[in-house]
Enzyme design. Structure first.
Site, PDB file in Angstrom:
ATOM      1  N   PHE A 173       0.859  -1.186   0.000  1.00  0.00           N
ATOM      2  CA  PHE A 173       0.000   0.000   0.000  1.00  0.00           C
ATOM      3  C   PHE A 173       0.896   1.237   0.000  1.00  0.00           C
ATOM      4  O   PHE A 173       0.771   2.127   0.842  1.00  0.00           O
ATOM      5  CB  PHE A 173      -0.934  -0.010   1.216  1.00  0.00           C
ATOM      6  CG  PHE A 173      -1.877  -1.184   1.219  1.00  0.00           C
ATOM      7  CD1 PHE A 173      -1.647  -2.279   2.042  1.00  0.00           C
ATOM      8  CD2 PHE A 173      -2.975  -1.222   0.362  1.00  0.00           C
ATOM      9  CE1 PHE A 173      -2.497  -3.377   2.039  1.00  0.00           C
ATOM     10  CE2 PHE A 173      -3.842  -2.313   0.354  1.00  0.00           C
ATOM     11  CZ  PHE A 173      -3.598  -3.397   1.194  1.00  0.00           C
ATOM     12  N   LEU A 174       1.878   1.232  -0.931  1.00  0.00           N
ATOM     13  CA  LEU A 174       2.871   2.311  -0.967  1.00  0.00           C
ATOM     14  C   LEU A 174       2.492   3.314  -2.047  1.00  0.00           C
ATOM     15  O   LEU A 174       2.309   2.949  -3.203  1.00  0.00           O
ATOM     16  CB  LEU A 174       4.262   1.733  -1.282  1.00  0.00           C
ATOM     17  CG  LEU A 174       4.762   0.594  -0.376  1.00  0.00           C
ATOM     18  CD1 LEU A 174       6.081   0.048  -0.916  1.00  0.00           C
ATOM     19  CD2 LEU A 174       4.903   1.055   1.061  1.00  0.00           C
ATOM     20  N   LYS A 228      -6.556  -5.422  -1.800  1.00  0.00           N
ATOM     21  CA  LYS A 228      -5.698  -4.492  -2.533  1.00  0.00           C
ATOM     22  C   LYS A 228      -6.478  -3.828  -3.656  1.00  0.00           C
ATOM     23  O   LYS A 228      -6.509  -2.602  -3.788  1.00  0.00           O
ATOM     24  CB  LYS A 228      -4.488  -5.252  -3.093  1.00  0.00           C
ATOM     25  CG  LYS A 228      -3.667  -4.501  -4.093  1.00  0.00           C
ATOM     26  CD  LYS A 228      -2.914  -3.349  -3.470  1.00  0.00           C
ATOM     27  CE  LYS A 228      -2.158  -2.617  -4.560  1.00  0.00           C
ATOM     28  NZ  LYS A 228      -1.456  -1.437  -4.056  1.00  0.00           N
ATOM     29  N   CYS A 284      -0.880   2.412 -10.940  1.00  0.00           N
ATOM     30  CA  CYS A 284      -1.767   1.502 -10.199  1.00  0.00           C
ATOM     31  C   CYS A 284      -3.251   1.706 -10.464  1.00  0.00           C
ATOM     32  O   CYS A 284      -3.948   0.779 -10.850  1.00  0.00           O
ATOM     33  CB  CYS A 284      -1.477   1.644  -8.707  1.00  0.00           C
ATOM     34  SG  CYS A 284       0.185   1.117  -8.309  1.00  0.00           S
TER      35      CYS A 284
HETATM   36  C1  UDX Z   1      -1.702   4.272  -5.213  1.00  0.00           C
HETATM   37  C2  UDX Z   1      -2.291   3.991  -3.834  1.00  0.00           C
HETATM   38  O1  UDX Z   1      -2.444   5.226  -3.125  1.00  0.00           O
HETATM   39  C3  UDX Z   1      -1.329   3.108  -3.053  1.00  0.00           C
HETATM   40  O2  UDX Z   1      -1.877   2.786  -1.782  1.00  0.00           O
HETATM   41  C4  UDX Z   1      -1.119   1.834  -3.858  1.00  0.00           C
HETATM   42  O3  UDX Z   1      -0.246   0.944  -3.171  1.00  0.00           O
HETATM   43  C5  UDX Z   1      -0.520   2.163  -5.216  1.00  0.00           C
HETATM   44  O4  UDX Z   1      -1.422   3.041  -5.907  1.00  0.00           O
HETATM   45  P1  UDX Z   1       0.066   5.904  -6.272  1.00  0.00           P
HETATM   46  O5  UDX Z   1      -0.546   5.449  -7.564  1.00  0.00           O
HETATM   47  O6  UDX Z   1       1.536   5.873  -6.121  1.00  0.00           O
HETATM   48  O7  UDX Z   1      -0.524   5.007  -5.036  1.00  0.00           O
HETATM   49  O8  UDX Z   1      -0.370   7.408  -6.062  1.00  0.00           O
HETATM   50  P2  UDX Z   1      -1.576   8.150  -5.364  1.00  0.00           P
HETATM   51  O9  UDX Z   1      -1.002   9.160  -4.452  1.00  0.00           O
HETATM   52  O10 UDX Z   1      -2.564   7.189  -4.828  1.00  0.00           O
HETATM   53  O11 UDX Z   1      -2.248   8.944  -6.596  1.00  0.00           O
HETATM   54  C6  UDX Z   1      -2.842   8.207  -7.652  1.00  0.00           C
HETATM   55  C7  UDX Z   1      -3.442   9.211  -8.647  1.00  0.00           C
HETATM   56  O12 UDX Z   1      -4.530   9.910  -8.052  1.00  0.00           O
HETATM   57  C8  UDX Z   1      -2.455  10.281  -9.114  1.00  0.00           C
HETATM   58  O13 UDX Z   1      -2.672  10.545 -10.490  1.00  0.00           O
HETATM   59  C9  UDX Z   1      -2.834  11.499  -8.273  1.00  0.00           C
HETATM   60  O14 UDX Z   1      -2.525  12.720  -8.923  1.00  0.00           O
HETATM   61  C10 UDX Z   1      -4.331  11.323  -8.169  1.00  0.00           C
HETATM   62  N1  UDX Z   1      -4.921  11.965  -6.979  1.00  0.00           N
HETATM   63  C11 UDX Z   1      -4.604  11.507  -5.746  1.00  0.00           C
HETATM   64  C12 UDX Z   1      -5.845  13.000  -7.163  1.00  0.00           C
HETATM   65  O15 UDX Z   1      -6.120  13.414  -8.292  1.00  0.00           O
HETATM   66  N2  UDX Z   1      -6.441  13.551  -6.074  1.00  0.00           N
HETATM   67  C13 UDX Z   1      -6.162  13.123  -4.808  1.00  0.00           C
HETATM   68  O16 UDX Z   1      -6.714  13.671  -3.863  1.00  0.00           O
HETATM   69  C14 UDX Z   1      -5.204  12.080  -4.637  1.00  0.00           C
END
Ligand code: UDX
Length: 452
Positions: A173-174, A228, A284
């Protein structure tokens, strides 16, 4: 104090006695495998990370970290210098000497939307040659529900004695850009297993992290795998939802940040993951929502909601591209931010890719800047003009498009931007700039739900 005594003392201090320090082989040194290997070494375990990519392993053995991940180098340096973590391409021998094998290979989305398990299957081939003693095979890669059970059957079909291994699921969950923090401060550790003692052994790896804040769930393989996918799909739903609300805000004069604040005060909703933007990207969310939709359909069920998440996200991006067209003639566009989000060098499924393709079709001249993502984007689009500062990017541009929420873009002085640009137009996809400041400086602009 001798090194070895100091090491024993440190392990004891950290609550991990030498005899509970496990010999672990981490398979795959990508964003997940590298952070997991370094994190487990930091917790006192004996770690060997392996990969098929010799160049990557060579870099790691030169104490170079091949990915941008804040805090990872600082965590890794002492461990690498003191040989508490090793890197190798000699896969089978590294697996043979370990008691726990962590599979952290990529499971990217294939053309039909399913998870591509070819790297996992290749790894199982290697493992089948390395079961010289009883091992726990822990799958950290994100895999469709049923894959762990299937992996056990695959090994048995390859002639492996089912008593010589236990399969455990331990999904990651990183968040990229925060993965060191997330590894050391997990909200929860999820473990799926058939044999409870194997699950407890994996739980014990994280003993130092599990307290009253970080919870641990031990469940069956399928529940762990599905937790997940379900978690990522629900997080993606929150993002798609707030982006739809943001579009309504643009039409009604509501302020999406105020709406999100009002919503988030309800503990059942929570204030996190309600930041509007260019739609979810990254390695992801797009992959996992698509894979979950197919898993649901494969079991003869309707994937109405999951299908809608993907559709909503795609629709949102099209609305933003239309707004870019309203602001654009055939001129110079300054793109600030290329990565899928801030604090990473990863451009996978970044909105910047669709934006560049869209602008190239319209003949715009593109200038682009990103603090970390330029090198990766150059491999996709070698022919656009890459700048090394915000100032150079904005100079003589007609339209500024902010795609990624890097801190340095939050410090932009709008008056200085106005003086640098040829015409004053902005598409702020992260609501970084103050609309009133933009109006005061005679900018024509769009943002995502915060026009007032
Ligand atoms: C995600 C999950 O958060 C993580 O727990 C999992 O293990 C892997 O997938 P990640 O893809 O690295 O992590 O990034 P994350 O911070 O979740 O953002 C994903 C997408 O959502 C990005 O494009 C980000 O810009 C977008 N986002 C995130 C938003 O548009 N608004 C938000 O409030 C949060």
């Amino acid at each position: 104090m001798k090194h070895s005594n100091l090491f024993i003392f440190l392990l004891f201090f950290m609550g991990i006695s030498a005899e509970t320090a496990e010999k672990i082989c981490v398979i795959g040194t990508g964003y997940v495998g590298l952070v997991t290997g370094i994190g487990l070494a930091h917790l006192g375990h004996d770690i060997t990370c392996i990969d098929i990519d010799q160049a990557k392993i060579d870099r790691l053995n030169r104490l170079e970290i091949p990915i941008y991940e804040p805090g990872l180098k600082e965590l890794a340096d002492p461990l690498m210098k003191e040989q508490k973590i090793r890197f190798s391409t000699d896969r089978v021998s590294a697996m043979r000497s370990a008691d726990i094998l962590y599979i952290a290979v990529g499971t990217p989305m294939s053309d039909d939307g399913c998870a591509d398990l070819s790297a996992l299957n290749a790894t199982l081939n290697d493992i089948a040659q390395a079961l010289n003693k009883k091992k726990i095979i822990c799958i950290k890669s994100t895999v469709p529900v049923g894959t762990c059970a299937q992996a056990k059957q695959t090994l048995i079909k390859k002639g492996c004695d089912p008593l010589s291994f236990e399969i455990v699921s331990n999904p990651e969950f990183l968040r990229e850009g925060s993965s060191v923090h997330d590894f050391l401060n997990p909200d929860r550790i999820v473990i799926g297993c058939e044999d409870h003692s194997a699950g407890l052994r994996i739980k014990n790896l994280y003993k130092k992290l599990i307290d009253n804040r970080s919870k641990c769930l031990i469940t069956n393989l399928e529940s762990s795998e599905l937790t997940k996918y379900a978690s990522n799909a629900l997080l993606a739903t929150k993002i798609a939802f707030i982006n739809e609300i943001a579009q309504l805000c643009n039409k009604t004069g509501a302020n999406v940040e105020e709406v999100a604040r009002g919503m988030g005060m309800d503990k059942r909703i929570g204030e996190q993951f309600l930041n509007p933007g260019p739609g979810f990207g990254g390695s992801c969310f797009p992959k996992d929502t698509k894979a979950l939709e197919l898993i649901i359909k494969k079991h003869g069920l309707e994937a109405n909601l999951i299908n809608a998440i993907f559709k909503s996200n795609e629709n949102h991006k099209q609305i933003l591209l239309k707004q870019v067209d309203h602001l654009l003639g055939i001129q110079t566009v300054a793109i600030l931010g290329l990565t899928f989000k801030a604090n990473t060098d990863d451009i996978r499924y970044s909105f910047a890719i669709e934006l560049i393709e869209h602008l190239q079709k319209r003949g715009a001249h593109i200038k682009a800047y990103d603090p970390q993502g330029t090198q990766n984007m150059k491999e996709l689009f070698p022919n656009i003009e890459y700048c090394t500062s915000t100032k150079d990017t904005l100079k003589n541009s007609d339209l500024m498009v902010i795609v990624t929420e890097w801190d340095e873009f939050k410090k932009l002085n709008i008056k200085e931007c106005a003086d640098l640009m040829r015409t004053r137009r902005v598409m702020d996809m992260r609501n970084i700039l103050d609309p009133n400041e933009l109006k005061r400086n005679n900018f024509t602009f769009y943002n995502v739900g915060k026009m007032r």
